[in-house]
Scaffold this active site. Structure first.
Site: not given
Ligand code: IPM
Ligand code: MG
Length: 357
Positions: A138, A189, A222, A246, A250
């Protein structure tokens, strides 16, 4: 009396509901503790501000924020303005401008919540994911050429610097060293990505020499995703790149029962700049303005902020109050309850006032 200067930026959507709730709870904690106070300044930045001024935050916003001890952030994102404008104009501008290179994401199944994992026992999911927050995939490095032509090309280059990887590894080992299990999983990875990821593993091994008390291991991303589902108790602290963490965070939030309660800290561990604390959930337009947003992620985030500014007993008191309220079933609809934001907030404040610790 200690005073901490806090910049509150509720920004968009339910951020405008959960940040005021968080501030009320923080106020109750300061009163209960009696030995510190919070000097809070509210900033009206976000997408409404953008509609009025054409900017997501004031031009000299970073300069203004520099004087604060911490930033308490709501959420950014709006249905009618592209995400790259809102996100890069405010949240990422602060993260990058203040070199908040470590994104810390704790995960636990709070009392009263249910993990979708059938066999999970209390305590099995107790993780801290350390996400590299300044470079990697990123970094914004890349470009487009020959736009619109058949030979159009786009590149998105992942950047790994020795300085960047070393500092995130140090942060991760430091965190792992302070947790009871003193265990760190370094995610990569490196079987498929033979440059940046092999480098990541090498730097991990170098930094590990300074932390003989921490047991560490490598895991491919993975395989890590599968392991989080199949052997959650085998995991403690995790360090991964911006993209990998990231995604894994989640998954972690979902496995803990809801992304709606997940907190995060964007830290500058070197403390040159203020760090920023935010719930992970985002602006949630579908429920914004209804008073039903889950404030628990913001409370947990507030506890992380208190720890960062040195108010450790108040942070522990907040976590205990919040967990008691969840255990009592005073929860919002997203986690199976019937309470609204106000009721959860009042219950947490009552628990803080009533605590006899
Ligand atoms: C998170 C979100 C953000 C990120 C997005 C909205 C850019 O997905 O906080 O994980 O990846 O930083
Ligand atoms: Mg995120």
């Amino acid at each position: 009396m200690r005073t901490h200067r806090i910049a509150a930026i509720p920004a968009d959507g339910i951020g405008k509901e959960v940040i005021p709730a968080g501030l009320r709870v923080l106020e109750a904690l300061a009163e209960r503790s009696g030995d510190f106070r919070l000097d809070v300044t509210d900033f009206p930045w976000g997408t409404d501000y953008y509609r009025e001024t054409g900017k997501m935050m004031a031009e000299d916003g970073l300069e203004t924020l520099k004087g604060f001890d911490a930033i308490f952030f709501g959420a950014v994102g709006d249905q009618h303005v592209p995400d790259d404008i809102t996100l890069w104009g405010l949240r990422l501008r602060i993260c990058q401008g203040f070199d908040q290179y470590a994104n810390i994401r704790p995960t636990r199944v709070l009392p009263g919540l249910t993990s979708p994992l059938r066999a999970v026992q209390p305590g099995d999911i107790d993780w801290v994911i350390v996400r590299e927050n300044s470079e990697g995939e990123y970094a914004g490095h890349g470009g487009r050429a020959h736009r619109g032509h058949p030979e159009e090309v786009a590149t998105e280059t992942a950047i790994f610097t020795r300085a960047g990887v070393t500092r995130i590894m140090k942060t991760a080992f430091e965190i792992a060293a302070k947790r009871p299990r003193r265990k760190l999983t370094v995610v990569t990875k490196s079987n498929a990505q033979k440059h940046g990821m092999v480098f990541w593993d090498e730097v991990a091994a170098e930094v590990a020499r300074d932390y003989p008390g921490v047991t560490w291991e490598k895991e491919l991303v993975d395989a890590m995703a599968a392991r989080m589902v199949q052997k959650p108790a085998s995991i403690d602290t995790v360090v991964a790149t911006n993209l990998h963490a990231d995604i894994l965070s989640d998954l972690a939030g979902a496995l803990a029962g809801s992304l709606g309660v997940a907190p995060t800290a964007n830290l500058d561990p070197s403390r040159r700049f203020p760090s920023m604390f935010e719930p992970i959930h985002g602006s949630a337009f579908d429920i914004a303005g209804k008073g039903v947003a889950n404030p628990v992620a913001t409370f947990w985030t507030a506890a992380m902020m208190l720890e960062h500014i040195g108010e450790v007993p108040a942070a522990a008191r907040l976590m205990a109050a919040m967990e008691r309220v969840c255990a009592d079933g005073v929860m919002t609809a997203d986690v199976g309850g019937t309470a609204n934001t106000e009721q959860v907030t009042e219950a947490v404040i009552a628990a803080i006032r009533g605590a006899n610790d």
